[in-house]
Design an enzyme around this catalytic site. Sequence first.
Site, PDB file in Angstrom:
ATOM      1  N   ARG A 275      42.472  52.393  24.995  1.00 15.08           N
ATOM      2  CA  ARG A 275      43.293  51.751  23.964  1.00 15.08           C
ATOM      3  C   ARG A 275      42.482  51.386  22.739  1.00 15.08           C
ATOM      4  NH1 ARG A 275      46.457  46.721  26.093  1.00 15.08           N
ATOM      5  NH2 ARG A 275      44.297  46.197  26.296  1.00 15.08           N
TER       6      ARG A 275
ATOM      7  N   ASP B  45      47.553  54.080  23.258  1.00 14.36           N
ATOM      8  CA  ASP B  45      48.130  52.877  23.859  1.00 14.36           C
ATOM      9  C   ASP B  45      48.995  53.385  25.015  1.00 14.36           C
ATOM     10  OD1 ASP B  45      49.623  50.793  24.667  1.00 14.36           O
ATOM     11  OD2 ASP B  45      50.459  50.289  22.688  1.00 14.36           O
TER      12      ASP B  45
ATOM     13  N   GLU C  96      29.827  45.385  54.770  1.00 14.12           N
ATOM     14  CA  GLU C  96      29.200  45.273  53.446  1.00 14.12           C
ATOM     15  C   GLU C  96      28.479  43.938  53.357  1.00 14.12           C
ATOM     16  OE1 GLU C  96      31.658  46.885  50.027  1.00 14.12           O
ATOM     17  OE2 GLU C  96      33.165  46.220  51.448  1.00 14.12           O
TER      18      GLU C  96
ATOM     19  N   ASP D 177      42.364  46.527  51.262  1.00 19.27           N
ATOM     20  CA  ASP D 177      41.255  47.053  50.464  1.00 19.27           C
ATOM     21  C   ASP D 177      40.464  48.119  51.226  1.00 19.27           C
ATOM     22  OD1 ASP D 177      39.633  46.935  48.073  1.00 19.27           O
ATOM     23  OD2 ASP D 177      38.086  45.935  49.260  1.00 19.27           O
TER      24      ASP D 177
ATOM     25  N   HIS E 118      40.165  53.610  53.698  1.00 23.68           N
ATOM     26  CA  HIS E 118      38.919  54.200  54.195  1.00 23.68           C
ATOM     27  C   HIS E 118      38.844  54.273  55.726  1.00 23.68           C
ATOM     28  CE1 HIS E 118      38.047  53.671  50.071  1.00 23.68           C
ATOM     29  NE2 HIS E 118      37.567  52.449  50.117  1.00 23.68           N
TER      30      HIS E 118
ATOM     31  N   LYS F 195      33.238  41.707  54.502  1.00 26.26           N
ATOM     32  CA  LYS F 195      32.345  41.411  53.377  1.00 26.26           C
ATOM     33  C   LYS F 195      31.329  40.368  53.847  1.00 26.26           C
ATOM     34  CE  LYS F 195      35.212  43.409  50.236  1.00 26.26           C
ATOM     35  NZ  LYS F 195      35.130  44.860  50.220  1.00 26.26           N
TER      36      LYS F 195
HETATM   37  C1  BG6 Z   1      36.288  50.120  47.619  1.00 28.61           C
HETATM   38  C2  BG6 Z   1      36.708  48.698  47.853  1.00 28.61           C
HETATM   39  O1  BG6 Z   1      37.355  50.999  47.840  1.00 28.61           O
HETATM   40  O2  BG6 Z   1      35.226  50.464  48.512  1.00 28.61           O
HETATM   41  C3  BG6 Z   1      35.534  47.755  47.685  1.00 28.61           C
HETATM   42  O3  BG6 Z   1      37.733  48.359  46.932  1.00 28.61           O
HETATM   43  C4  BG6 Z   1      34.383  48.184  48.564  1.00 28.61           C
HETATM   44  O4  BG6 Z   1      35.905  46.417  48.004  1.00 28.61           O
HETATM   45  C5  BG6 Z   1      34.060  49.648  48.345  1.00 28.61           C
HETATM   46  O5  BG6 Z   1      33.260  47.381  48.223  1.00 28.61           O
HETATM   47  C6  BG6 Z   1      33.032  50.145  49.341  1.00 28.61           C
HETATM   48  O6  BG6 Z   1      32.644  51.443  49.002  1.00 28.61           O
HETATM   49  P1  BG6 Z   1      31.202  51.993  49.364  1.00 28.61           P
HETATM   50  O7  BG6 Z   1      31.205  53.410  48.913  1.00 28.61           O
HETATM   51  O8  BG6 Z   1      30.218  51.127  48.606  1.00 28.61           O
HETATM   52  O9  BG6 Z   1      31.036  51.833  50.836  1.00 28.61           O
END
Ligand code: BG6
Length: 497
Positions: A50, A92, A214, A233, A238, A338
Site C-alpha cells: 500500500r 490499495d 519451540e 497455530d 503442521h 512454546k
Molecule cells: C508457524 C507458527 O506456522 O510456525 C509459529 O505460526 C511457529 O508460531 C512456526 O513459531 C514454527 O516454524 P518453524 O519452521 O520455525 O518450526
Amino acid sequence: MVMDNSYEPCDFVLFGTLGDLSRRKLLPSLYQLEKANLMHPETTIVGVARHDMSLEDYIEEVHTNLVKFGEKELCEATWERMRARLHYACVDMKNVDSYCVLDDHVDPSRTMVCYLATPPAIYGDICRGLHSCKIIDSSVRVVLEKPIGHDLESSKVINEQVAEYFDEKQIYRIDHYLGKETVLNLVSLRFANSIFATNWDHNCIDHVQISVAESVGIEGRWGYFDDAGQMRDMVQNHLLQILSLVAMEPPTTLDADSIRDEKLKVLKALRPINATNISESIVRGQYTSGFVKGEEVPGYLEEDDANTQSKTETFVAIKAEIDNWRWAGVPFYLRTGKRMPNKVSEVVIYFKRQPHNLFGDSFKNLPPNKLVIRLQPDEGVEITVMNKVPGLTNSGSMDLQKSKLNLSFSEAFADERIPDAYEKLLLEVMLGNQALFVRRDEIEQAWTWVDSILDAWKSSNEPPEPYQAGTWGPVDSIGLLARENRSWYESKTVKKK
Ligand code: BG6
C-alpha cells in the site's frame, strides 16, 4: 541444477512485500533460488504494498532486508541479477480500482504467480481486485498463507472467496512444514525402503510420537496468538500434515492428487475427540515464567500486551487414534508447545517388543527398536538396535547393548546446504507442482477434527494447566503416556551448530 525448458518464466507478484513474512522468509528465499541459478532468467518479481514508494527505494528496502534476515554478505553477482528483476507497484488492496497499475508490471502472455503474504481477511479483496482489472486467466496461480480460517466455517468463507475466481488447480495453500527437507524425506524413507514399507502398521508398530517443540514464546505476536492458540497455530496444520504423511497409504504416484488423496483419507479416519473423551485424550498447558537456555523469561500472561485472564493454550499433548485397518490400536501421540527447553521437531516410531526374551540375563525387558526421524535441528534419521557386546564370557549368556545407527544429514551430505522450506515451496509454485501444497478438502477435514476439540474446551471453560517455561509441558502430559506404560522420547542428540 540448470533450468530445463519445462520451467516457464513468470511474473511473481508478491502482495504484502513489506510485511514480516516477505522480509524474513520470502525475499531471502528468492535470493537463494537466484544464487542457485534456479530462477528463470526472464522471471520478474513484482513487490506490491500500500505504501507509495519509488522502485529505487523498494530496491534499497529489499537489499536491507536480505542483509538483515538472509546472508550477511550478499553475493554481488546474485544481487545484481535479483535486483534487475524487481518491480514495485503501490496498490490499495481493498480498492478494486487501484489494481490496474499492475498492467504496467505483468505480461498477460506469461504465467503469473500471485503470492498473498497478507492477512487472510483480505484474500477475497485481492482476488476481486485482480478480477476487476481482467488479469486472471487459467494460467494464474495464487498462493495462500496460513491461517486459512479460525475454524471450519471461516475457512470455508475464505476458500469460497478465492474459489469464485480461481480453480482448485490454480490454488497453492502453504504449510511451510511440507517444504522442509526432512518432512519430504518421510515419503522417501517410507516408500523407497522395503524394510520400512513392510513393517509400517499395527503388526509391528506399538505407537508413534510426533513432537514439535519451540524454545521461543510469542515473539511480539500476542494478539494474533491469543486468538489462535497452539491448537490452531500448530496442530491444525503442521502436526496434522506430518501425521498424514507418516500414516498415509502408499500413493499410486508422486502426483499432487495421489498424495493428497491419501493424506485426506488419514484425516478422515482420525477418531473424533469431543466432550466425552477429551479428558483422557488431551492435555493443554500455558507457560508461566521460568528459564529457557539459562535466560529468565516471563510467563504467557506477563508478556507485552497480554490479557492477564487469557485461557489460551501454549502447549498441547494429544493421544490421537486413526480408525483404519493399518493403524487400529496404534496411538499417535502429538506434542507441541512454546517456551520448551529446546527447539526440536521429531517423529519417533516405537516398534513392538519381541514376543519372547532370549536375553533375560543381560536385559530383563528388551527395549523396543525405535526409529527417530529428526526434522529439525540436526536433521537426520536414527535407529536403535540391540547389539551383542563384543568379547568372550564364560557364563554362557550374551551381553547386549542398545546402540544407535545414526544418519546425520549434516555429516552424510556435508557439501549440501539444507534449503529453507520456503525456497522449496516457492520453486514448486513457479514449476506449477501442487504436491507440497494443501488441498481445500484437507484443510477443511483438519478443521472438522480440530473444531470438535475446540468446542469441547469452550464448553468446559477450564483453564489450561500451567507449566514452567523451560520445561517439557504440564506434568499431566507425562501422565498421558505413563498410564499406558509409555513415556515421551526426550531427544538427547541435539548438536550445537
Ligand atoms: C508457524 C507458527 O506456522 O510456525 C509459529 O505460526 C511457529 O508460531 C512456526 O513459531 C514454527 O516454524 P518453524 O519452521 O520455525 O518450526
